[in-house]
Design a protein around this motif. Structure first.
Motif, PDB file in Angstrom:
ATOM      1  N   LYS A  56       0.472  -0.862  -0.081  1.00 11.67           N
ATOM      2  CA  LYS A  56       0.104   0.064   0.445  1.00 11.67           C
ATOM      3  C   LYS A  56       0.644   0.932   0.114  1.00 11.67           C
ATOM      4  N   ALA A  57       1.774   1.115   0.982  1.00  8.70           N
ATOM      5  CA  ALA A  57       2.418   2.682   0.806  1.00  8.70           C
ATOM      6  C   ALA A  57       3.589   2.502  -0.883  1.00  8.70           C
ATOM      7  N   ILE A  58       3.855   1.499  -1.181  1.00  6.82           N
ATOM      8  CA  ILE A  58       4.368   1.958  -2.683  1.00  6.82           C
ATOM      9  C   ILE A  58       3.683   2.654  -3.595  1.00  6.82           C
ATOM     10  N   CYS A  59       2.153   1.773  -3.944  1.00  8.28           N
ATOM     11  CA  CYS A  59       1.405   2.940  -4.704  1.00  8.28           C
ATOM     12  C   CYS A  59       0.843   3.751  -3.837  1.00  8.28           C
ATOM     13  N   GLU A  60       0.740   3.672  -2.943  1.00 12.18           N
ATOM     14  CA  GLU A  60      -0.277   4.938  -2.231  1.00 12.18           C
ATOM     15  C   GLU A  60       1.243   6.638  -2.666  1.00 12.18           C
ATOM     16  N   LEU A  61       2.817   6.262  -2.845  1.00 15.66           N
ATOM     17  CA  LEU A  61       3.160   7.055  -2.863  1.00 15.66           C
ATOM     18  C   LEU A  61       4.086   6.674  -3.705  1.00 15.66           C
ATOM     19  N   LYS A 119       5.447   8.319  -6.214  1.00 16.28           N
ATOM     20  CA  LYS A 119       7.086   8.361  -6.872  1.00 16.28           C
ATOM     21  C   LYS A 119       7.733   8.359  -6.480  1.00 16.28           C
ATOM     22  N   THR A 120       8.024   7.514  -5.403  1.00 16.39           N
ATOM     23  CA  THR A 120       9.251   7.204  -4.546  1.00 16.39           C
ATOM     24  C   THR A 120       9.913   6.541  -4.706  1.00 16.39           C
ATOM     25  N   PRO A 121      11.557   6.860  -5.132  1.00 15.70           N
ATOM     26  CA  PRO A 121      12.430   5.671  -6.110  1.00 15.70           C
ATOM     27  C   PRO A 121      12.216   4.369  -4.443  1.00 15.70           C
ATOM     28  N   LEU A 122      12.844   3.734  -5.635  1.00 19.12           N
ATOM     29  CA  LEU A 122      13.015   2.423  -4.284  1.00 19.12           C
ATOM     30  C   LEU A 122      14.038   1.435  -5.363  1.00 19.12           C
ATOM     31  N   SER A 123      14.573   0.811  -3.948  1.00 16.32           N
ATOM     32  CA  SER A 123      15.509  -0.162  -4.928  1.00 16.32           C
ATOM     33  C   SER A 123      15.581  -1.207  -4.389  1.00 16.32           C
ATOM     34  N   ALA A 124      14.244  -1.787  -3.165  1.00 15.66           N
ATOM     35  CA  ALA A 124      15.204  -3.135  -2.743  1.00 15.66           C
ATOM     36  C   ALA A 124      13.784  -3.742  -1.693  1.00 15.66           C
ATOM     37  N   THR A 125      13.653  -4.527  -1.734  1.00 18.21           N
ATOM     38  CA  THR A 125      12.310  -4.509  -0.683  1.00 18.21           C
ATOM     39  C   THR A 125      12.511  -6.229  -0.383  1.00 18.21           C
ATOM     40  N   GLU A 128       7.150  -2.525 -10.617  1.00 18.14           N
ATOM     41  CA  GLU A 128       5.905  -3.625 -10.835  1.00 18.14           C
ATOM     42  C   GLU A 128       6.855  -5.226  -9.629  1.00 18.14           C
ATOM     43  N   ASN A 129       8.427  -4.748 -10.433  1.00 18.70           N
ATOM     44  CA  ASN A 129       8.543  -6.323  -9.373  1.00 18.70           C
ATOM     45  C   ASN A 129       8.832  -6.294  -8.281  1.00 18.70           C
ATOM     46  N   LEU A 130       8.420  -4.866  -7.265  1.00 19.04           N
ATOM     47  CA  LEU A 130       8.813  -4.895  -6.048  1.00 19.04           C
ATOM     48  C   LEU A 130       7.572  -6.020  -5.432  1.00 19.04           C
ATOM     49  N   LEU A 131       5.910  -4.889  -5.971  1.00 20.77           N
ATOM     50  CA  LEU A 131       5.255  -5.592  -5.934  1.00 20.77           C
ATOM     51  C   LEU A 131       4.922  -6.964  -5.916  1.00 20.77           C
TER      52      LEU A 131
END
Length: 211
Positions: A89-94, A96-102, A178-181
């Motif tokens: 949910k956090a990824i989908c709500e924000l 534009k956040t640059p992500l690198s791993a989960t 999408e990969n992280l989700l």
């Protein structure tokens, strides 16, 4: 008798999060969709070195500049699934956040482990060192297991003469949302299955209901 205790399960998303948005109130309203007057607990570190943690719906949520961490108050599969869901949910709500791993972490504390487990950890290197009358105070074993599009990092640490910590870190590095989700959305039954497979392989004597 071997005792297996679930300990410190959580989910982590590494990225450049904005703590100005994910304040305690922002976490409550944005992620958990709570009303403005809904009560929640805020835990502030005494050394002021880390972010505050919001305790809400059986989870502990902390947002820093480089990661979002959602701990399970109770380490069980339902809470674990909830922690992964709220990271999604956090990824989908924000978006534009640059992500690198989960990753998500499943930890166990093992007291009085079976002999088969101890035999696996008794490496020739230990014998060679002990033959020189040197005392080994800490032992760690690490393995990285390829699984799906990521890795399961297995980390075993001897805490004392009768207690060991076993960590399964499910790691997926990518800057593609999408990969992280997808990694966070792997069905819980598949995670349960691979966790039980690894734990019972490591312990050599394992009741699957305990893990």
């Amino acid at each position: 008798m071997t005792e297996i205790k679930k300990d410190l399960w959580n989910t982590v998303v590494a990225g450049r999060w904005n703590p100005a948005i994910l304040t305690p109130k922002g976490i409550s309203k944005l992620l958990f969709k709570k009303q403005d007057d809904s009560p929640f607990e805020v835990m502030v570190p005494l050394d002021a070195m880390g972010p505050p943690k919001v305790r809400i719906d059986g989870l502990l949520v902390a947002a820093n500049f480089d990661r979002l961490v959602i701990d399970c108050v109770k380490s069980d599969w339902d809470s674990f699934e909830s922690s992964r869901s709220y990271c999604q949910k956090a990824i989908c709500e924000l978006p534009k956040t640059p992500l690198s791993a989960t990753g998500y972490n499943i930890r166990y504390e093992i007291k009085e482990p079976p002999l088969g487990f101890l035999d696996l950890l008794n490496l020739p290197l230990d014998t060679s060192i002990s033959d020189q009358r040197l005392d080994i105070k800490k032992k760690e074993t690490r393995r990285s297991i390829a699984w799906k599009d990521g890795f399961i990092n297995l980390h075993i640490v001897k805490i004392d003469s009768e207690t060991y910590s076993i960590l399964l870190n499910f790691d997926r590095k990518s800057d593609d949302t999408e990969n992280l989700l997808q990694w966070l959305g792997i069905p819980i039954d598949e995670i349960k299955h691979i966790t039980k497979t690894i734990m019972c392989s490591v312990l050599k004597a394992c009741n699957e209901s305990e893990v």
